[in-house]
Design a protein around this motif. Structure first.
Motif, PDB file in Angstrom:
ATOM      1  N   LYS A  50       1.301  -9.773  27.535  1.00 55.24           N
ATOM      2  CA  LYS A  50       2.514  -9.319  27.030  1.00 55.24           C
ATOM      3  C   LYS A  50       3.614  -9.556  28.060  1.00 55.24           C
ATOM      4  O   LYS A  50       5.062  -9.501  27.760  1.00 55.24           O
ATOM      5  CB  LYS A  50       2.752  -8.209  26.291  1.00 55.24           C
ATOM      6  CG  LYS A  50       2.318  -6.868  27.390  1.00 55.24           C
ATOM      7  CD  LYS A  50       2.659  -5.463  26.621  1.00 55.24           C
ATOM      8  CE  LYS A  50       2.286  -4.308  27.439  1.00 55.24           C
ATOM      9  NZ  LYS A  50       2.190  -3.046  26.913  1.00 55.24           N
ATOM     10  N   ASP A  51       3.407  -9.608  29.276  1.00 54.51           N
ATOM     11  CA  ASP A  51       4.265  -9.813  30.531  1.00 54.51           C
ATOM     12  C   ASP A  51       4.743 -11.269  30.399  1.00 54.51           C
ATOM     13  O   ASP A  51       5.950 -11.640  30.881  1.00 54.51           O
ATOM     14  CB  ASP A  51       3.816  -9.833  31.734  1.00 54.51           C
ATOM     15  CG  ASP A  51       2.376 -10.592  32.093  1.00 54.51           C
ATOM     16  OD1 ASP A  51       1.761 -10.999  30.929  1.00 54.51           O
ATOM     17  OD2 ASP A  51       2.078 -10.857  33.136  1.00 54.51           O
ATOM     18  N   ARG A  52       4.528 -11.873  29.206  1.00 54.69           N
ATOM     19  CA  ARG A  52       4.704 -13.416  29.170  1.00 54.69           C
ATOM     20  C   ARG A  52       5.754 -13.435  28.257  1.00 54.69           C
ATOM     21  O   ARG A  52       6.733 -14.693  27.984  1.00 54.69           O
ATOM     22  CB  ARG A  52       3.875 -14.609  28.978  1.00 54.69           C
ATOM     23  CG  ARG A  52       2.579 -14.620  29.769  1.00 54.69           C
ATOM     24  CD  ARG A  52       1.537 -15.710  29.202  1.00 54.69           C
ATOM     25  NE  ARG A  52       2.137 -16.688  28.895  1.00 54.69           N
ATOM     26  CZ  ARG A  52       1.548 -17.871  28.327  1.00 54.69           C
ATOM     27  NH1 ARG A  52       0.525 -17.631  27.388  1.00 54.69           N
ATOM     28  NH2 ARG A  52       2.257 -18.900  27.682  1.00 54.69           N
ATOM     29  N   LEU A  53       6.152 -12.610  27.590  1.00 56.45           N
ATOM     30  CA  LEU A  53       7.118 -12.526  26.405  1.00 56.45           C
ATOM     31  C   LEU A  53       8.640 -13.135  26.819  1.00 56.45           C
ATOM     32  O   LEU A  53       9.187 -13.788  26.051  1.00 56.45           O
ATOM     33  CB  LEU A  53       7.176 -11.185  25.749  1.00 56.45           C
ATOM     34  CG  LEU A  53       6.042 -10.798  24.802  1.00 56.45           C
ATOM     35  CD1 LEU A  53       6.066  -9.458  24.351  1.00 56.45           C
ATOM     36  CD2 LEU A  53       5.729 -11.413  23.532  1.00 56.45           C
ATOM     37  N   ARG A  54       9.001 -12.562  27.733  1.00 59.99           N
ATOM     38  CA  ARG A  54      10.462 -13.046  28.272  1.00 59.99           C
ATOM     39  C   ARG A  54      10.456 -14.429  28.638  1.00 59.99           C
ATOM     40  O   ARG A  54      11.398 -15.354  28.287  1.00 59.99           O
ATOM     41  CB  ARG A  54      10.674 -12.275  29.364  1.00 59.99           C
ATOM     42  CG  ARG A  54      12.360 -12.452  29.897  1.00 59.99           C
ATOM     43  CD  ARG A  54      12.772 -11.560  30.942  1.00 59.99           C
ATOM     44  NE  ARG A  54      12.813 -10.076  30.295  1.00 59.99           N
ATOM     45  CZ  ARG A  54      14.052  -9.593  29.523  1.00 59.99           C
ATOM     46  NH1 ARG A  54      15.005 -10.416  29.227  1.00 59.99           N
ATOM     47  NH2 ARG A  54      13.850  -8.475  29.183  1.00 59.99           N
ATOM     48  N   VAL A  97       0.217  -9.258  20.517  1.00 57.12           N
ATOM     49  CA  VAL A  97       1.818  -9.224  20.596  1.00 57.12           C
ATOM     50  C   VAL A  97       2.582 -10.504  20.045  1.00 57.12           C
ATOM     51  O   VAL A  97       1.773 -11.562  20.163  1.00 57.12           O
ATOM     52  CB  VAL A  97       2.140  -8.969  22.025  1.00 57.12           C
ATOM     53  CG1 VAL A  97       1.544  -7.367  22.275  1.00 57.12           C
ATOM     54  CG2 VAL A  97       1.814  -9.818  22.951  1.00 57.12           C
ATOM     55  N   CYS A  98       3.506 -10.497  19.655  1.00 59.69           N
ATOM     56  CA  CYS A  98       4.209 -11.696  19.013  1.00 59.69           C
ATOM     57  C   CYS A  98       5.742 -11.497  19.627  1.00 59.69           C
ATOM     58  O   CYS A  98       6.221 -10.587  19.738  1.00 59.69           O
ATOM     59  CB  CYS A  98       4.164 -11.688  17.704  1.00 59.69           C
ATOM     60  SG  CYS A  98       2.508 -11.645  16.930  1.00 59.69           S
ATOM     61  N   LEU A 127      -0.015 -13.810  20.900  1.00 56.61           N
ATOM     62  CA  LEU A 127      -0.872 -13.993  21.896  1.00 56.61           C
ATOM     63  C   LEU A 127      -1.635 -12.681  22.409  1.00 56.61           C
ATOM     64  O   LEU A 127      -1.169 -11.707  21.607  1.00 56.61           O
ATOM     65  CB  LEU A 127      -0.218 -14.402  23.087  1.00 56.61           C
ATOM     66  CG  LEU A 127       1.029 -13.437  23.666  1.00 56.61           C
ATOM     67  CD1 LEU A 127       1.239 -13.913  25.148  1.00 56.61           C
ATOM     68  CD2 LEU A 127       2.324 -14.001  22.952  1.00 56.61           C
ATOM     69  N   PRO A 128      -2.626 -12.651  22.968  1.00 56.06           N
ATOM     70  CA  PRO A 128      -3.416 -11.283  23.393  1.00 56.06           C
ATOM     71  C   PRO A 128      -2.544 -10.440  23.866  1.00 56.06           C
ATOM     72  O   PRO A 128      -1.478 -10.774  24.628  1.00 56.06           O
ATOM     73  CB  PRO A 128      -4.522 -11.664  24.069  1.00 56.06           C
ATOM     74  CG  PRO A 128      -4.728 -13.312  23.775  1.00 56.06           C
ATOM     75  CD  PRO A 128      -3.377 -13.702  23.573  1.00 56.06           C
ATOM     76  N   LEU A 163       4.957  -5.511  19.364  1.00 54.71           N
ATOM     77  CA  LEU A 163       3.960  -5.073  20.400  1.00 54.71           C
ATOM     78  C   LEU A 163       2.962  -4.209  19.711  1.00 54.71           C
ATOM     79  O   LEU A 163       2.816  -3.184  19.613  1.00 54.71           O
ATOM     80  CB  LEU A 163       4.871  -4.181  21.422  1.00 54.71           C
ATOM     81  CG  LEU A 163       5.977  -4.960  22.116  1.00 54.71           C
ATOM     82  CD1 LEU A 163       6.654  -3.988  22.968  1.00 54.71           C
ATOM     83  CD2 LEU A 163       5.529  -6.122  22.491  1.00 54.71           C
ATOM     84  N   GLU A 164       1.899  -4.901  19.194  1.00 55.10           N
ATOM     85  CA  GLU A 164       0.760  -4.462  18.408  1.00 55.10           C
ATOM     86  C   GLU A 164       1.135  -3.602  17.301  1.00 55.10           C
ATOM     87  O   GLU A 164       0.275  -2.441  16.970  1.00 55.10           O
ATOM     88  CB  GLU A 164      -0.084  -3.573  19.524  1.00 55.10           C
ATOM     89  CG  GLU A 164      -0.797  -4.450  20.589  1.00 55.10           C
ATOM     90  CD  GLU A 164      -1.677  -3.548  21.334  1.00 55.10           C
ATOM     91  OE1 GLU A 164      -2.861  -3.502  21.217  1.00 55.10           O
ATOM     92  OE2 GLU A 164      -1.245  -3.005  22.445  1.00 55.10           O
TER      93      GLU A 164
END
Length: 252
Positions: free
Chosen positions: A227-231, A203-204, A222-223, A195-196
């Motif tokens: 980060k709400d897409r990580l899950r 974020v990765c 991704l930008p 997370l940065e």
């Protein structure tokens, strides 16, 4: 002069390759005269090329005068095997990039270091700026932390004893006890996130993969505002990682 040198060099390379093919066709070796006949080369040319190939280790001369393939070709074959294996998974990585609109990364833990083996990106899915080499940023990247998590405690501590926890961004974890705690209990296990911690604004998420017994990781970046897409992305990465592992572990 220049116009004549190009074709001459190309012809020499072609002749040398034909000789190597002929040598490889004889398990017990073949003498220069036979190789010259089979390749339709003048005997003097065959002798000259064989001496060059012998000097550089591409062929070996037996006591009876026959020629067999040399150790240099064996080492080239071994060195090329990882490239051949990667070619199996590049289409999968490209499909992942296109489906998720993210750059895709593949790393392996080799010779005690975490190294990037492949990056598949594009104009609309740029890679993260690798401003610090992965060898020095294992503690700060999702790809590196995934490898460290899978290594187990002893191997992990040995790696971390050789690598300083460099402060790369305000979010980088530089406390060893805290890093170990997070590695033992990542919220999205077996996936690990960054997370940065490596680069501001990025974020990765990464998951483990294997090439035979060699540990690695598959990840995407991704930008930070996504980060709400990580899950969601973790759920997509896991089956792709299983497919990559199967492809990389197939015997050739």
């Amino acid at each position: 002069m220049g116009a004549q040198e190009g074709p001459t060099l190309i012809t020499s390379v072609q002749r040398a390759l034909r000789l190597l093919e002929a040598v490889g066709a004889h398990e017990n070796g073949a003498p220069a005269k036979q190789l010259a006949r089979e390749t339709r080369l003048p005997l003097a040319t065959a002798y000259h090329l064989l001496r060059t190939l012998l000097h550089d280790g591409y062929v070996r001369k037996l006591d009876d005068g026959g020629f067999v393939l040399g150790d240099r070709l064996t080492s080239l074959h071994a060195a090329g095997r990882p490239q051949s294996l990667l070619s199996r998974v590049r289409p999968t990585l490209a499909a992942l990039r296109d489906e998720l609109s993210t750059a895709a990364y593949l790393t392996f833990y080799e010779d005690g270091e975490i190294r990037v083996a492949e990056i598949v990106d594009g104009p609309r899915t740029p890679r993260v700026d690798l401003w610090v080499g992965f060898e020095d940023a294992g503690h700060a990247t999702a790809l590196g932390k995934t490898v460290l998590r899978e290594l187990g405690r002893d191997a992990r501590r040995e790696y971390l004893s050789r690598h300083r926890l460099a402060d790369l961004t305000p979010w980088t974890v530089t406390s060893l006890p805290e890093l170990l705690r997070r590695l033992d209990a990542p919220p999205l296990a077996p996936a690990v996130t960054d997370l940065e911690e490596y680069a501001l604004g990025t974020v990765c998420v990464a998951v483990p993969v294997y090439r035979g017994d060699t540990l690695g990781s598959l990840g995407i970046s991704l930008p930070a505002d996504h980060k709400d897409r990580l899950r969601e992305l973790r759920a997509r990465l896991l089956p792709v990682a299983s497919r990559v592992t199967r492809s990389l572990s197939l015997t050739t």
